[in-house]
Enzyme design. Structure first.
Site, mmCIF file in Angstrom:
data_model
loop_
_atom_site.group_PDB
_atom_site.id
_atom_site.type_symbol
_atom_site.label_atom_id
_atom_site.label_comp_id
_atom_site.label_asym_id
_atom_site.label_seq_id
_atom_site.Cartn_x
_atom_site.Cartn_y
_atom_site.Cartn_z
ATOM 1 N N ARG A 255 0.762 -1.138 -0.229
ATOM 2 C CA ARG A 255 0.014 0.033 -0.060
ATOM 3 C C ARG A 255 0.944 1.292 0.162
ATOM 4 O O ARG A 255 1.983 1.117 0.303
ATOM 5 C CB ARG A 255 -0.801 0.032 1.244
ATOM 6 C CG ARG A 255 -2.026 -0.929 1.258
ATOM 7 C CD ARG A 255 -2.989 -0.815 2.451
ATOM 8 N NE ARG A 255 -2.361 -0.903 3.568
ATOM 9 C CZ ARG A 255 -2.164 0.105 4.417
ATOM 10 N NH1 ARG A 255 -2.606 1.419 4.085
ATOM 11 N NH2 ARG A 255 -1.418 0.162 5.710
ATOM 12 N N LYS B 25 -8.312 -2.249 1.350
ATOM 13 C CA LYS B 25 -8.276 -1.483 2.344
ATOM 14 C C LYS B 25 -8.870 -0.194 1.978
ATOM 15 O O LYS B 25 -9.686 0.805 3.080
ATOM 16 C CB LYS B 25 -6.871 -1.106 2.648
ATOM 17 C CG LYS B 25 -6.102 -2.253 3.442
ATOM 18 C CD LYS B 25 -7.040 -2.659 4.608
ATOM 19 C CE LYS B 25 -5.919 -3.745 5.458
ATOM 20 N NZ LYS B 25 -6.767 -4.468 6.392
ATOM 21 N N HIS C 70 -10.833 -3.470 13.248
ATOM 22 C CA HIS C 70 -9.778 -4.095 12.482
ATOM 23 C C HIS C 70 -9.126 -5.171 13.458
ATOM 24 O O HIS C 70 -8.308 -5.105 14.154
ATOM 25 C CB HIS C 70 -8.406 -3.035 12.270
ATOM 26 C CG HIS C 70 -7.401 -3.678 11.389
ATOM 27 N ND1 HIS C 70 -5.999 -3.152 11.412
ATOM 28 C CD2 HIS C 70 -7.440 -4.581 10.420
ATOM 29 C CE1 HIS C 70 -5.228 -3.718 10.621
ATOM 30 N NE2 HIS C 70 -6.391 -4.696 9.945
ATOM 31 N N SER D 116 1.210 -6.316 13.515
ATOM 32 C CA SER D 116 1.924 -7.215 12.833
ATOM 33 C C SER D 116 2.858 -7.946 14.049
ATOM 34 O O SER D 116 3.360 -7.170 14.826
ATOM 35 C CB SER D 116 2.565 -6.683 11.761
ATOM 36 O OG SER D 116 3.503 -7.863 11.134
ATOM 37 N N LYS E 50 -1.830 -12.447 16.200
ATOM 38 C CA LYS E 50 -3.600 -12.358 15.722
ATOM 39 C C LYS E 50 -3.904 -13.449 14.861
ATOM 40 O O LYS E 50 -4.917 -14.178 15.379
ATOM 41 C CB LYS E 50 -4.027 -10.975 15.226
ATOM 42 C CG LYS E 50 -5.405 -10.797 15.086
ATOM 43 C CD LYS E 50 -5.892 -9.374 14.438
ATOM 44 C CE LYS E 50 -5.377 -9.487 13.107
ATOM 45 N NZ LYS E 50 -5.864 -8.213 12.100
ATOM 46 N N THR E 51 -3.130 -13.776 13.976
ATOM 47 C CA THR E 51 -3.458 -14.645 12.977
ATOM 48 C C THR E 51 -3.466 -16.132 13.683
ATOM 49 O O THR E 51 -4.595 -16.976 13.567
ATOM 50 C CB THR E 51 -2.885 -14.610 11.736
ATOM 51 O OG1 THR E 51 -2.960 -13.428 11.018
ATOM 52 C CG2 THR E 51 -3.200 -15.781 10.731
ATOM 53 N N ASP F 132 -9.745 -10.344 9.735
ATOM 54 C CA ASP F 132 -9.183 -9.108 9.654
ATOM 55 C C ASP F 132 -10.215 -7.838 9.679
ATOM 56 O O ASP F 132 -9.623 -6.720 10.307
ATOM 57 C CB ASP F 132 -8.569 -8.827 8.182
ATOM 58 C CG ASP F 132 -7.595 -7.652 8.104
ATOM 59 O OD1 ASP F 132 -6.796 -7.578 9.035
ATOM 60 O OD2 ASP F 132 -7.595 -6.913 7.075
ATOM 61 N N ARG G 121 1.746 -12.353 -0.843
ATOM 62 C CA ARG G 121 0.423 -12.414 -0.262
ATOM 63 C C ARG G 121 -0.302 -13.321 -0.886
ATOM 64 O O ARG G 121 -0.205 -13.774 -2.122
ATOM 65 C CB ARG G 121 -0.435 -10.837 -0.329
ATOM 66 C CG ARG G 121 0.112 -9.821 0.478
ATOM 67 C CD ARG G 121 -0.481 -9.937 2.008
ATOM 68 N NE ARG G 121 -0.191 -8.689 2.818
ATOM 69 C CZ ARG G 121 -0.796 -8.537 3.698
ATOM 70 N NH1 ARG G 121 -1.793 -9.222 4.293
ATOM 71 N NH2 ARG G 121 -0.188 -7.426 4.758
#
Length: 552
Positions: A76, A221, A240, A258, A262-263, A277, A343
């Protein structure tokens, strides 16, 4: 001849009317609307249709995933995002480094440049989909783009309508349009444009223009940012976060920047995944905003993340990644020669046990995950609603030494609401909504440190994943909330005295440090960093929220 035959075939399939196209300034009649996955694979393989010389043709991996390349931009471009400044947004938007204003006339010029590009391409893709699983709240999104990979990506990330819903909800106008002319550079002489890349959002006219970047994440996003503006005006809180659900229907939200886990922690085999997400919290409960997942691939393995690894199959889109060999088409997940930000995009139902529809009840627990590389925050602590607002606005984690040149000590990182880059409104608005919903539904909020224990990075050790999972299990069973607590100095947090499967000694971090005075100095130093960071939000925060932070 074959090329023209394909154009004719797709042009007559599910096309928009000429009247509908001209309403948006489009007259390209080679329209590919809501194409099937095999159709998009065939087009991507035959013709990448990108004027960018650094964009490579697509291919197919050994597991059947589409492999695509985004050219020069492989992530991004937040510094190139612009928001139209007008009478509506002037007093709404949180203007500053996150939301940089652009005059409406400049946006209109960029839109004309984008439309001219879309009109002159050999093929125009149209993708229709919903943002939000709640049928009472969802937004109808329409994407115009020129690359098959972008079309498949958005078909994965938006929620796919049924044929009946397409006829009912997408036969005429929609709630938001995205004009993705990413292969075309933005004209630099336009007022407010800072480079060849510009993502310009007109929240009043409900349009987004993308120029100078083919990175697909800008669309994902971009939609998230739009929901962050439109949903709160309906009393719906955008988040988020990831979300999962227990066998009894209890929902947990997990926030974290990051590297916080979390994942990994949201993928619990004992619980159903609602989403990884983006979520929203309405009067009806929690719902996923997306129809798919967009996961990092660097060093991906079946051993570490089997669900994501197995989701990379026909219908998934791998982005900016290399093969081990051209013949085998086996993906090399360790190769970061193009970018570290490799990704994959895939539909939510590619994950076993994912909930469909992706909705849930009002959350019973909220987890703020932080990787505290200073090693002074407790493994788990219970927050009051005011403390929840403070830590939500702070969005803290810490980078470890060695991640950047010259970094020898842990570096505190703060991102408001755990997603500052996507917030069009002031962070205190989202935090206030969070506290109100917590009080209304009796939701408990926990700060969970997945970082260091026994000392800072380089001295102590990373918190055991086994212990963190045991802590979260104890939250879900109700063991922690019904147990005894003790007060944690400086941050004034409530620490549980015991948790099944976790040594009592590590629950208070001071016990794990050999040098107690060094612990106290480091703790106060971290508290000072929190206070200094919060100063930029203090003008909109109440005294109760400010006082819920560290006291030095």
């Amino acid at each position: 001849m074959l090329h023209h035959l394909w154009r004719y075939t797709y042009n007559t399939s599910k096309a928009l009317s000429l009247e509908q196209l001209t309403r948006w300034g489009l007259h390209n009649t080679s329209v590919v609307r809501n194409a099937s996955t095999p159709e998009l694979y065939e087009i991507a393989a035959m013709d990448p249709l990108s004027p960018d010389p650094e964009t490579r043709p697509g291919s197919i991996s050994s597991t059947g995933a589409m492999v695509a390349y985004s050219g020069r931009r492989t992530g991004r471009s937040p510094k190139d995002k612009r928001v139209v400044f007008d009478e509506q947004t002037e007093h709404d938007i949180w203007w500053g480094n996150v939301n940089i204003p652009i005059p409406k006339k400049s946006h209109n010029l960029l839109e004309q440049v984008a439309l001219q590009f879309l009109n002159t391409r050999p093929r125009l893709f149209v993708v229709d989909g919903y943002a939000g699983w709640d049928p009472h709240s969802r937004l109808r999104i329409r994407v115009f783009c020129t690359r098959a990979y972008h079309a498949l990506f958005m078909q994965n990330m938006l929620i796919k309508p049924t044929n009946e819903e397409l006829k009912k909800d997408f036969s005429d106008d929609v709630d938001f349009h995205i004009f993705n002319a990413g292969p075309m550079s933005a004209p630099k002489l336009v007022e407010g444009v800072g480079s060849e890349t510009c993502v310009s959002v007109n929240l009043t006219d409900k349009k987004m223009v993308i120029l100078g970047t083919q990175y697909a994440g800008e669309m994902k996003k971009g939609v998230f940012g739009v929901t962050h503006y439109m949903f709160p005006k309906q009393g719906i809180l955008t988040l988020h976060s990831s979300a999962n659900e227990g066998v009894n229907g209890d929902v947990t939200l997990l926030f974290g920047l990051s590297g916080t886990g979390k994942t990994t922690l949201s993928a619990d085999p004992k619980r159903k995944l609602i989403g990884d997400d983006e979520h929203a919290w309405s009067d009806n409960g929690i719902f996923n905003i997306e129809g798919g997942c967009y996961a990092k691939c660097v060093d991906l393995s079946h051993e570490k993340e089997p669900e994501i690894y197995d989701a990379i199959k026909f219908g998934a889109v791998l982005e900016n990644i290399e093969f081990m060999s051209k013949d085998s088409r086996e993906v090399d997940y360790h190769n970061i020669s193009i970018t570290e930000n490799t990704r994959v995009s895939y539909p939510l139902d590619f994950i076993p046990g994912a909930k469909n529809p992706a909705v849930g009840s009002h959350p019973k627990n909220i987890l703020f995950l932080t990787c505290d590389a200073y090693g002074v925050l407790p493994p788990v602590s219970l927050l009051t609603p005011e403390q929840a607002m403070y830590h939500f606005i702070s969005g803290y984690t810490a980078k470890v030494a060695g991640t950047e040149m010259g970094v020898k000590e842990p570096v505190a990182t703060f991102s408001a609401c755990f997603g500052e880059a996507f917030l069009p409104l002031h962070p205190t608005l989202y935090a206030t909504m969070l506290a109100e919903k917590m009080k209304q539904h009796g939701t408990k909020c926990w700060l969970v440190n997945t970082g260091w224990s026994g000392g800072k990075y380089g001295i102590g050790k990373r918190m055991s994943l086994k212990y963190t999972r045991s802590i979260i299990d104890a939250i879900h069973t109700g063991e922690l909330v019904n147990g005894e607590f003790e007060k944690f100095e400086v941050f004034n947090l409530q620490i549980p005295k015991r948790a099944t499967g976790v040594p009592d000694s590590i629950l208070h971090p001071k016990n794990t440090w050999i040098n107690k005075s060094e612990f106290e100095r480091t703790l106060r130093n971290l508290g000072d960093k929190f206070q200094k960071n919060f100063q930029k939000y203090a003008d909109k925060a109440t005294s109760e929220v400010i006082n819920a932070g560290p006291q030095l």
